[in-house]
Design an enzyme around this catalytic site. Structure first.
Site, mmCIF file in Angstrom:
data_model
loop_
_atom_site.group_PDB
_atom_site.id
_atom_site.type_symbol
_atom_site.label_atom_id
_atom_site.label_comp_id
_atom_site.label_asym_id
_atom_site.label_seq_id
_atom_site.Cartn_x
_atom_site.Cartn_y
_atom_site.Cartn_z
ATOM 1 N N ASN A 6 0.625 -1.179 0.227
ATOM 2 C CA ASN A 6 0.110 -0.072 0.098
ATOM 3 C C ASN A 6 0.845 1.208 0.112
ATOM 4 O O ASN A 6 0.433 2.282 -0.818
ATOM 5 C CB ASN A 6 -1.547 0.063 1.291
ATOM 6 C CG ASN A 6 -0.167 -0.443 2.270
ATOM 7 O OD1 ASN A 6 0.966 -0.671 1.929
ATOM 8 N ND2 ASN A 6 -0.494 -0.075 3.791
ATOM 9 N N GLU A 51 5.006 -5.012 11.259
ATOM 10 C CA GLU A 51 3.629 -3.847 11.725
ATOM 11 C C GLU A 51 2.478 -3.943 11.031
ATOM 12 O O GLU A 51 2.916 -4.747 9.330
ATOM 13 C CB GLU A 51 4.509 -2.116 10.409
ATOM 14 C CG GLU A 51 5.354 -1.315 11.594
ATOM 15 C CD GLU A 51 4.641 -0.841 12.663
ATOM 16 O OE1 GLU A 51 3.708 -0.888 12.788
ATOM 17 O OE2 GLU A 51 5.032 -0.381 13.562
HETATM 18 P P1 NDP Z 1 1.513 -10.052 3.255
HETATM 19 O O1 NDP Z 1 1.078 -10.016 4.632
HETATM 20 O O2 NDP Z 1 0.544 -10.813 1.697
HETATM 21 O O3 NDP Z 1 2.919 -9.291 2.711
HETATM 22 C C1 NDP Z 1 3.686 -8.587 2.879
HETATM 23 C C2 NDP Z 1 4.960 -8.848 3.034
HETATM 24 O O4 NDP Z 1 5.600 -10.455 3.415
HETATM 25 C C3 NDP Z 1 5.400 -9.329 1.146
HETATM 26 O O5 NDP Z 1 6.220 -8.521 1.017
HETATM 27 C C4 NDP Z 1 5.237 -10.558 1.457
HETATM 28 O O6 NDP Z 1 5.896 -11.022 0.282
HETATM 29 C C5 NDP Z 1 5.698 -10.757 1.874
HETATM 30 N N1 NDP Z 1 5.511 -12.706 2.283
HETATM 31 C C6 NDP Z 1 4.839 -13.695 2.410
HETATM 32 N N2 NDP Z 1 4.766 -14.855 3.081
HETATM 33 C C7 NDP Z 1 6.071 -14.309 3.340
HETATM 34 C C8 NDP Z 1 6.939 -15.139 4.270
HETATM 35 N N3 NDP Z 1 6.242 -16.633 4.636
HETATM 36 N N4 NDP Z 1 8.012 -14.914 4.228
HETATM 37 C C9 NDP Z 1 8.586 -13.682 4.242
HETATM 38 N N5 NDP Z 1 8.053 -12.558 3.987
HETATM 39 C C10 NDP Z 1 6.364 -13.419 3.118
HETATM 40 O O7 NDP Z 1 0.144 -8.348 3.205
HETATM 41 P P2 NDP Z 1 -0.170 -7.343 1.923
HETATM 42 O O8 NDP Z 1 1.268 -6.949 1.250
HETATM 43 O O9 NDP Z 1 -1.280 -8.366 1.498
HETATM 44 O O10 NDP Z 1 -0.503 -6.205 2.309
HETATM 45 C C11 NDP Z 1 -1.865 -6.119 3.752
HETATM 46 C C12 NDP Z 1 -1.662 -5.943 4.310
HETATM 47 O O11 NDP Z 1 -0.042 -5.524 5.122
HETATM 48 C C13 NDP Z 1 -2.500 -6.131 5.617
HETATM 49 O O12 NDP Z 1 -2.946 -7.002 6.307
HETATM 50 C C14 NDP Z 1 -1.979 -4.461 6.470
HETATM 51 O O13 NDP Z 1 -2.908 -4.548 7.051
HETATM 52 C C15 NDP Z 1 -0.350 -4.940 7.152
HETATM 53 N N6 NDP Z 1 -0.091 -3.596 6.430
HETATM 54 C C16 NDP Z 1 -0.050 -3.071 8.038
HETATM 55 C C17 NDP Z 1 0.387 -1.884 8.338
HETATM 56 C C18 NDP Z 1 1.544 -1.324 10.187
HETATM 57 O O14 NDP Z 1 1.847 -0.861 9.544
HETATM 58 N N7 NDP Z 1 0.904 -1.909 10.736
HETATM 59 C C19 NDP Z 1 0.904 -1.041 6.908
HETATM 60 C C20 NDP Z 1 0.773 -1.196 5.928
HETATM 61 C C21 NDP Z 1 0.362 -2.760 5.464
HETATM 62 P P3 NDP Z 1 4.521 -11.053 -1.644
HETATM 63 O O15 NDP Z 1 3.080 -10.562 -0.939
HETATM 64 O O16 NDP Z 1 5.235 -10.742 -2.366
HETATM 65 O O17 NDP Z 1 4.715 -12.708 -1.869
#
Ligand code: NDP
Length: 485
Positions: A154, A251
């Site tokens: 995002n 986060e």
């Molecule tokens: P995801 O949890 O799907 O992914 C986050 C990141 O982690 C991506 O880069 C993803 O890679 C990576 N990832 C996925 N699986 C693994 C693993 N097993 N080991 C290491 N890395 C991994 O989140 P989204 O990208 O869909 O983002 C949305 C979410 O993020 C929402 O829940 C939102 O609330 C949260 N968020 C929290 C914020 C905060 O500051 N608290 C701010 C913004 C968002 P890939 O997707 O490329 O597979």
């Protein structure tokens, strides 16, 4: 013809762009049209290794520089980001689909704030002197070493800077992996840091899906992992990091309460609810998606909310007049549409929106449900889209209990003109980042992060320094050593 969003190469390692087309291709789709605008390739094990080994090596000399020297580089990077704000904002809009009206003020500018703030702090990171009679102890605030940053889709520029700036200020190096959905902006952050004078290898960016993230988290060379993502991913990454006893910042997601008492200024409360639900088309972790409205003002609030939501301008996100963009991807759009159907099925009253917009791209109309009850799916699960749930309440005590009845604890907000009530209620809400008569402000000076399942640690402010450094304590004896034998 190559689209202007196509990066020079997929990765940025050791001060330069690096390509390796042996990795899985990752298409970059512009959410406003559905067209493919760029391609990057996931990091192969060789690329992962190169990113980690160069960052590990570069960190030693970086930590030996004075904080002021490191800070100067970060502040220079902040200046470059501000000078290029327009170009970076256009790219952010291509990466995410968020309207330029937002990206011009919320992304590269927020990243620059972090670089400037932590650049300014870098020279002030010191330990303590603790007198012990004749003896004394001193402490040293040291870097952790090699940090991994993993981002959500995002806020790709902001997340890359919110993690990179404090990490680098403390003398760490970073390998950053953006979300596969938004791989473009972090490369620019790396490029600008190096242009500003960061030594090669200090901030590397590599692409990939979860498995690349997994490879980074489990690598023994890595000392800390900072993730922005969902709660399920956070649990996996936290567990993997624990195996190597690595430091973490998590986060994660939320389902935050926004409580509106009947003495609140209605237009400010409606504005808070709009900012807390529809900014970035609702794709904000701290959003106040459970809007509790005291019964006395419910219908008035809903009428004003529907009226103002009707003013949202959906359209070409690169047009500055557009105030509401698409979902980041087709997949996210379908997830959100699924939640909207659930809301209808479970009996919530649709006030406005409730469907995909009749236009190209992944647009969903800003949606408000009223008469939502605590047990409905739309009141329990994080939707991460433009879907606001309005719930009614009678008393302060009742709303506090209901607001806290969730696994999440990222944010909370209260609108009221009774200031003792505002502080009393905020004091009892289980959330890390709270607001009174406002919603979703995230200045770099203020700590940001969640409690309960929403996370561990804090980003921004002086708090972030604690999470990117550790304290060594040294006991100094001035006299003779006494021993039992
Ligand atoms: P995801 O949890 O799907 O992914 C986050 C990141 O982690 C991506 O880069 C993803 O890679 C990576 N990832 C996925 N699986 C693994 C693993 N097993 N080991 C290491 N890395 C991994 O989140 P989204 O990208 O869909 O983002 C949305 C979410 O993020 C929402 O829940 C939102 O609330 C949260 N968020 C929290 C914020 C905060 O500051 N608290 C701010 C913004 C968002 P890939 O997707 O490329 O597979």
């Amino acid at each position: 013809m190559t689209h202007p969003a196509q990066p020079t190469a997929s990765h940025f390692i050791n001060g330069e762009y690096v390509e390796d087309t042996n990795g899985t291709p990752i298409p970059v789709i512009y959410a406003a049209t559905g067209e493919q605008i760029a391609t990057v390739y996931a990091a192969t094990p060789e690329i992962v290794d190169r990113a980690l080994s160069t960052a590990k090596e570069a960190q030693k000399a970086w930590a030996k520089m004075t904080g002021t020297e490191r800070g100067r580089i970060l502040r220079r990077a902040a200046d470059i980001m501000r000078e290029r704000n327009h170009e970076l904002s256009v790219l952010e809009t291509y990466d995410t689909g968020k309207p330029l009206q937002e990206t011009l003020i919320a992304d590269a500018t927020s990243g620059a704030d972090a670089l400037e703030y932590f650049g300014g702090l870098a020279g002030s990171l010191t330990g303590e002197h603790i007198p012990m009679g004749e003896d004394w102890v001193y402490t040293v605030r040291e870097a952790l070493g090699l940090c991994v940053g993993i981002g959500a889709w995002n806020y790709p520029t902001q997340i890359a800077c919110w993690k990179g700036a404090p990490a680098l200020a403390c003398g760490n190096s970073m390998v950053f992996k953006p979300s596969e959905t938004t791989p473009l902006c972090a490369l620019k952050v790396a490029e600008i840091l190096h242009e500003a004078g960061a030594p090669a290898g200090i901030y590397n960016v590599i692409q990939g899906m979860g498995e690349v993230g997994g490879a980074l988290v489990t690598d023994p060379r890595v000392d800390k992992v900072s993730l922005t993502g969902s709660v399920p991913t956070g649990k996996k990454v936290y567990a993997a990091a624990a195996k190597g006893m690595k430091h973490v910042t998590m986060e994660l997601g939320g389902k935050s309460p926004l409580i509106i008492f009947d003495d609140a200024d209605i237009d400010n409360a409606v504005g808070g609810a709009i900012n807390g639900n529809f900014y970035s088309s609702g794709q904000v972790c701290s959003n106040g998606t459970r809007v509790f409205v005291q019964k006395g003002i419910k219908e008035k609030f809903l009428a004003r909310l529907a009226e103002r939501t009707g003013n949202a301008i959906l359209g070409d996100p690169q047009d500055e007049a557009t105030s509401f963009g698409p979902m980041v991807s087709e997949n996210q759009m379908n997830i959100v549409l699924g939640y909207i159907e659930k809301g209808k099925e479970e009996g919530a009253r649709l006030i406005c929106g409730g469907k995909r917009a009749d236009m190209d791209g992944y647009f969903i109309e800003p949606t408000v449900f009223a008469d939502v009850t605590d047990d409905m799916t739309i009141a329990r699960e994080e939707i991460f889209g433009p879907v606001m749930s309005v719930l009614d309440f009678d008393t302060e005590e009742e709303v506090i209990a209901r607001a806290n009845d969730t696994e999440f604890g990222l944010s909370a907000g209260v609108f009221t003109n009774d200031f003792s009530r505002a502080h009393r209620v905020i004091g009892q809400l289980e959330a890390g980042s709270c607001f009174i008569n406002s919603y979703n402000d995230a200045p770099v000076e203020a700590p940001f992060g969640g409690v309960k399942a929403s996370g561990v640690g804090r980003e921004n402010s002086k708090e972030a320094i604690k999470h990117f450094s550790q304290v060594k304590s040294v006991y100094v004896r001035m006299g003779d050593v006494e021993a039992a034998f």
